[in-house]
Design a protein around this motif. Structure first.
Motif, PDB file in Angstrom:
ATOM      1  N   LYS A 187     -36.424  -0.677  44.611  1.00  0.00           N
ATOM      2  CA  LYS A 187     -35.743  -0.662  43.686  1.00  0.00           C
ATOM      3  C   LYS A 187     -34.191  -0.839  44.233  1.00  0.00           C
ATOM      4  CE  LYS A 187     -38.468   2.321  40.670  1.00  0.00           C
ATOM      5  NZ  LYS A 187     -39.465   2.656  41.401  1.00  0.00           N
ATOM      6  N   LEU A 188     -34.200  -0.342  45.514  1.00  0.00           N
ATOM      7  CA  LEU A 188     -32.681  -0.476  46.018  1.00  0.00           C
ATOM      8  C   LEU A 188     -32.472  -2.050  46.217  1.00  0.00           C
ATOM      9  CD1 LEU A 188     -32.555   2.514  46.368  1.00  0.00           C
ATOM     10  CD2 LEU A 188     -31.740   1.790  48.769  1.00  0.00           C
ATOM     11  N   LEU A 189     -33.543  -2.727  46.800  1.00  0.00           N
ATOM     12  CA  LEU A 189     -33.204  -4.137  47.007  1.00  0.00           C
ATOM     13  C   LEU A 189     -32.926  -5.026  45.959  1.00  0.00           C
ATOM     14  CD1 LEU A 189     -36.468  -4.512  49.726  1.00  0.00           C
ATOM     15  CD2 LEU A 189     -33.810  -4.563  50.120  1.00  0.00           C
ATOM     16  N   SER A 190     -33.601  -4.544  44.621  1.00  0.00           N
ATOM     17  CA  SER A 190     -33.415  -5.311  43.299  1.00  0.00           C
ATOM     18  C   SER A 190     -32.042  -4.679  42.908  1.00  0.00           C
ATOM     19  CB  SER A 190     -34.324  -4.747  42.270  1.00  0.00           C
ATOM     20  OG  SER A 190     -35.756  -5.135  42.727  1.00  0.00           O
ATOM     21  N   ALA A 191     -31.512  -3.721  43.001  1.00  0.00           N
ATOM     22  CA  ALA A 191     -30.186  -3.139  42.681  1.00  0.00           C
ATOM     23  C   ALA A 191     -29.178  -3.980  43.420  1.00  0.00           C
ATOM     24  CB  ALA A 191     -30.229  -1.493  42.990  1.00  0.00           C
ATOM     25  N   ILE A 192     -29.466  -3.912  44.714  1.00  0.00           N
ATOM     26  CA  ILE A 192     -28.389  -4.584  45.699  1.00  0.00           C
ATOM     27  C   ILE A 192     -28.206  -6.006  45.393  1.00  0.00           C
ATOM     28  CG2 ILE A 192     -27.858  -5.524  48.117  1.00  0.00           C
ATOM     29  CD1 ILE A 192     -29.359  -2.891  49.080  1.00  0.00           C
ATOM     30  N   ALA A 193     -29.323  -6.888  44.981  1.00  0.00           N
ATOM     31  CA  ALA A 193     -29.282  -8.401  44.661  1.00  0.00           C
ATOM     32  C   ALA A 193     -28.626  -8.354  43.285  1.00  0.00           C
ATOM     33  CB  ALA A 193     -30.484  -8.705  44.479  1.00  0.00           C
ATOM     34  N   GLU A 194     -28.681  -7.427  42.412  1.00  0.00           N
ATOM     35  CA  GLU A 194     -27.835  -7.163  41.168  1.00  0.00           C
ATOM     36  C   GLU A 194     -26.547  -7.110  41.282  1.00  0.00           C
ATOM     37  OE1 GLU A 194     -27.426  -3.888  37.622  1.00  0.00           O
ATOM     38  OE2 GLU A 194     -29.463  -3.882  38.577  1.00  0.00           O
ATOM     39  N   VAL A 195     -26.187  -6.126  42.030  1.00  0.00           N
ATOM     40  CA  VAL A 195     -24.816  -5.657  42.282  1.00  0.00           C
ATOM     41  C   VAL A 195     -23.852  -7.096  42.970  1.00  0.00           C
ATOM     42  CG1 VAL A 195     -23.278  -4.165  43.662  1.00  0.00           C
ATOM     43  CG2 VAL A 195     -25.051  -3.320  42.344  1.00  0.00           C
ATOM     44  N   ILE A 196     -24.657  -7.715  43.873  1.00  0.00           N
ATOM     45  CA  ILE A 196     -23.867  -8.634  44.584  1.00  0.00           C
ATOM     46  C   ILE A 196     -24.061 -10.029  43.665  1.00  0.00           C
ATOM     47  CG2 ILE A 196     -24.532  -7.843  46.712  1.00  0.00           C
ATOM     48  CD1 ILE A 196     -26.521 -10.009  47.220  1.00  0.00           C
ATOM     49  N   GLY A 197     -24.749 -10.105  42.580  1.00  0.00           N
ATOM     50  CA  GLY A 197     -25.006 -11.255  41.625  1.00  0.00           C
ATOM     51  C   GLY A 197     -25.875 -12.335  42.025  1.00  0.00           C
ATOM     52  N   ALA A 198     -26.964 -11.812  42.810  1.00  0.00           N
ATOM     53  CA  ALA A 198     -28.018 -12.668  43.196  1.00  0.00           C
ATOM     54  C   ALA A 198     -29.358 -12.395  42.640  1.00  0.00           C
ATOM     55  CB  ALA A 198     -27.931 -12.770  44.863  1.00  0.00           C
ATOM     56  N   GLN A 199     -29.519 -11.778  41.337  1.00  0.00           N
ATOM     57  CA  GLN A 199     -30.697 -11.340  40.786  1.00  0.00           C
ATOM     58  C   GLN A 199     -31.653 -12.461  40.952  1.00  0.00           C
ATOM     59  OE1 GLN A 199     -27.631 -11.117  39.294  1.00  0.00           O
ATOM     60  NE2 GLN A 199     -27.667  -9.604  37.771  1.00  0.00           N
ATOM     61  N   GLN A 200     -31.223 -13.736  40.543  1.00  0.00           N
ATOM     62  CA  GLN A 200     -32.263 -14.967  40.626  1.00  0.00           C
ATOM     63  C   GLN A 200     -32.748 -15.234  41.981  1.00  0.00           C
ATOM     64  OE1 GLN A 200     -29.150 -14.807  40.118  1.00  0.00           O
ATOM     65  NE2 GLN A 200     -28.189 -17.075  40.539  1.00  0.00           N
ATOM     66  N   PHE A 201     -32.323 -14.872  42.930  1.00  0.00           N
ATOM     67  CA  PHE A 201     -32.574 -15.022  44.437  1.00  0.00           C
ATOM     68  C   PHE A 201     -33.450 -13.771  45.047  1.00  0.00           C
ATOM     69  CE2 PHE A 201     -28.956 -17.938  43.533  1.00  0.00           C
ATOM     70  CZ  PHE A 201     -29.767 -18.933  43.823  1.00  0.00           C
ATOM     71  N   LEU A 202     -34.087 -12.964  44.242  1.00  0.00           N
ATOM     72  CA  LEU A 202     -34.477 -11.572  44.656  1.00  0.00           C
ATOM     73  C   LEU A 202     -35.437 -11.751  45.895  1.00  0.00           C
ATOM     74  CD1 LEU A 202     -34.706  -8.553  44.941  1.00  0.00           C
ATOM     75  CD2 LEU A 202     -36.354  -8.599  42.765  1.00  0.00           C
ATOM     76  N   VAL A 203     -36.372 -12.831  45.628  1.00  0.00           N
ATOM     77  CA  VAL A 203     -37.396 -12.771  46.552  1.00  0.00           C
ATOM     78  C   VAL A 203     -37.105 -13.526  47.883  1.00  0.00           C
ATOM     79  CG1 VAL A 203     -39.457 -13.914  47.152  1.00  0.00           C
ATOM     80  CG2 VAL A 203     -39.174 -13.140  44.906  1.00  0.00           C
ATOM     81  N   ASP A 204     -36.185 -14.484  47.680  1.00  0.00           N
ATOM     82  CA  ASP A 204     -35.591 -15.073  48.828  1.00  0.00           C
ATOM     83  C   ASP A 204     -34.544 -14.190  49.700  1.00  0.00           C
ATOM     84  OD1 ASP A 204     -36.686 -17.637  48.266  1.00  0.00           O
ATOM     85  OD2 ASP A 204     -35.018 -18.101  46.760  1.00  0.00           O
ATOM     86  N   PHE A 205     -33.735 -13.202  48.948  1.00  0.00           N
ATOM     87  CA  PHE A 205     -33.019 -12.251  49.623  1.00  0.00           C
ATOM     88  C   PHE A 205     -33.921 -11.224  50.446  1.00  0.00           C
ATOM     89  CE2 PHE A 205     -30.820  -8.040  49.164  1.00  0.00           C
ATOM     90  CZ  PHE A 205     -29.902  -8.305  49.708  1.00  0.00           C
ATOM     91  N   THR A 206     -35.053 -10.841  49.730  1.00  0.00           N
ATOM     92  CA  THR A 206     -35.616  -9.845  50.472  1.00  0.00           C
ATOM     93  C   THR A 206     -36.542 -10.339  51.752  1.00  0.00           C
ATOM     94  OG1 THR A 206     -37.501  -9.958  48.857  1.00  0.00           O
ATOM     95  CG2 THR A 206     -35.900  -8.124  48.565  1.00  0.00           C
ATOM     96  N   VAL A 207     -36.911 -11.686  51.309  1.00  0.00           N
ATOM     97  CA  VAL A 207     -37.840 -12.375  52.659  1.00  0.00           C
ATOM     98  C   VAL A 207     -36.899 -12.548  53.752  1.00  0.00           C
ATOM     99  CG1 VAL A 207     -38.708 -14.485  53.272  1.00  0.00           C
ATOM    100  CG2 VAL A 207     -39.611 -13.480  51.293  1.00  0.00           C
ATOM    101  N   ALA A 208     -35.450 -13.079  53.320  1.00  0.00           N
ATOM    102  CA  ALA A 208     -34.822 -13.346  54.674  1.00  0.00           C
ATOM    103  C   ALA A 208     -34.149 -11.681  55.331  1.00  0.00           C
ATOM    104  CB  ALA A 208     -33.642 -13.871  54.138  1.00  0.00           C
TER     105      ALA A 208
END
Length: 460
Positions: A187-208
């Motif tokens: 949930k934190l990872l999803s929230a971080i992606a949301e806060v930085i404006g990268a929700q649509q890149f959640l999978v790419d964000f977490t994999v990296a």
């Protein structure tokens, strides 16, 4: 001249000593799984491809070993598909099964198929091999064992707390102290992606992000940029890449960073509950550390995620991992069944124990007593003695042939047998046998009619 045999890269043969050491780990884990109330199941080594594909993300799917259909499978492929040389369109026509990638997805399939036979919450453990088409390296194999413990049917965060305690109890029993249990929340990872404006890149964000310890901060930023995540978004998240301090201090930073995210606040709350409860348990072999960069790269996690690092100074990848997957069974049609589980990496734990010299010395002893062979007549009496010793619980054997004694003693020495029995013509006529202690060289005589005296000495 026959070609020298070999085995596939990423697989191994195991010697008797190696198997004894592996069984020591497995037996310890199995005993404690059952102590914590988990029940054993087993699933097939291969599954239908549709069961596995699409459950681990694109990177995981590429590592799944596919099994070719039996018979003349290629004749069933139409000319257009065959000539296209496109593996993604060809594969479904020539392979319908695959070796399991892990034990969690097959377990979810098992729960769905056997839901009417299961009493929920269901605590299961499973110790079986899995296969991944990965690049072999130290601690990374293509065939390896996982030792999993999972609970399905209970949403309580106490399950996460218990799994941390299970990790610690196993490592303490193995004498492996100083391990670090890293903890994060999806949930934190999803929230971080949301806060930085990268929700649509959640999978790419977490994999990296999951590669931070392998490729470093600059490498992670470079990969994120390549995936389309903006420089501005990456800079917003950058302070979290090097979060430090106590767990409470890290939680405070996250509370502030994610204060406007509903899912972020929920994730921080879950982490805070787990960390506070674990603190009260006073772990013996492990320390728990909040690590916001931990992502584990698997799509099915929904809450807490775990990863276990070996003691400092040991160069080894993670020796365990897991997390919560609150609707994994939903992919097979059974909705709203929560689940959380952890896995022990048997092969990597083996390498760590070996490097640190933590295996008990007794594991190299595969035989307690060896009776030497002085000839057919003496051997028959020695065989009766061996049978008596075996019934008493000793690991005993008779050398099969009456070859020269130095050769028999050499065999006993190589197998590290602590006691050698000499029962020759003289001993047979006098009704006794002689035992040589291979460590001290001392020899003791025992009455053939009273072997219990020797058994009691061996058992101490």
């Amino acid at each position: 001249m026959p070609q020298k045999p070999s085995i596939p890269k990423g697989t191994r043969d195991f010697s008797p000593t190696e198997v004894s050491k592996r069984n020591y780990i497995i037996d310890t884990i199995k005993r404690l799984f059952e102590t914590f109330g988990f029940q054993p199941i087993e699933t097939p080594s291969f599954e239908n491809s549709e069961t596995l594909l699409g459950k681990y993300g694109d990177e995981g799917d590429r590592l799944i070993f596919k099994i070719l259909n039996s018979g003349d499978f290629i004749s069933k492929v139409d000319d257009v598909t065959y000539s296209s040389k496109n593996s993604s369109t060809l594969a479904p026509k020539i392979t319908e099964k695959a070796l399991r990638y892990d034990l969690t997805v097959p377990f979810a399939r098992y729960v769905v198929m056997h839901q009417n036979e299961i009493d929920f919450p269901f605590k299961r453990y499973q110790i079986q091999p899995v296969w991944r088409a990965d690049r072999p390296q130290k601690g990374r194999f293509r065939e390896f064992y996982q030792c999993d413990a999972d609970v399905v049917g209970a949403y309580s965060l106490l399950q996460e707390v218990e799994l941390v305690q299970l990790y610690d109890t196993v490592f303490d029993a193995l004498g492996l102290h100083g391990v670090t249990i890293k903890l994060n929340n999806r949930k934190l990872l999803s929230a971080i992606a949301e806060v930085i404006g990268a929700q649509q890149f959640l999978v790419d964000f977490t994999v990296a992000l999951d590669k931070l310890d392998k490729i470093g901060e600059e490498g992670v930023k470079k990969e994120m940029l390549a995936k389309g995540i903006s420089e501005e978004a990456i800079q917003k998240a950058a302070p979290l890449f090097s979060l430090s301090g106590k767990n409470t201090e890290r939680l405070d930073v996250l509370k502030d960073f994610l204060r406007d995210s509903e899912v972020g606040v929920q994730g921080v709350g879950e982490l805070e509950f787990i960390l506070n409860a674990v603190a009260d348990l006073q772990l013996k072999a492990s320390n728990i550390q909040l690590d916001v960069t931990l992502a584990r790269g698997l799509n099915y996690y929904t809450g807490a995620i775990f990863e276990v690092a070996a003691p400092e100074g040991v160069q080894m990848g993670s020796i365990g991992g897991g997390g919560r997957y609150d609707d994994l069974t939903g992919i097979f049609g059974l909705k709203d069944v929560s689940g959380v589980g952890i896995s022990f990496g048997l092969d990597r734990i083996y390498l760590v124990l070996e490097e640190l010299g933590l295996f008990p010395d007794s594991l190299v002893t595969s035989l307690d007593v060896l009776c030497l062979n002085f000839g057919d007549k003496e051997a028959l009496t020695a065989l009766k003695l061996v049978s008596t010793l075996r019934r008493a619980g000793l690991r005993a054997d008779l050398y099969p042939t009456s070859t020269k004694l130095p050769k028999q003693f050499k065999y006993a020495d190589k197998r590290k047998v602590p006691y050698v029995v000499l029962l020759g013509e003289k001993e047979l006529s006098e009704g006794h046998f002689v035992v040589k202690n291979m460590h001290t060289g001392e020899q003791t005589t025992y009455d053939l009619s009273q072997p219990d005296n020797f058994v009691n000495e061996v058992k101490g």
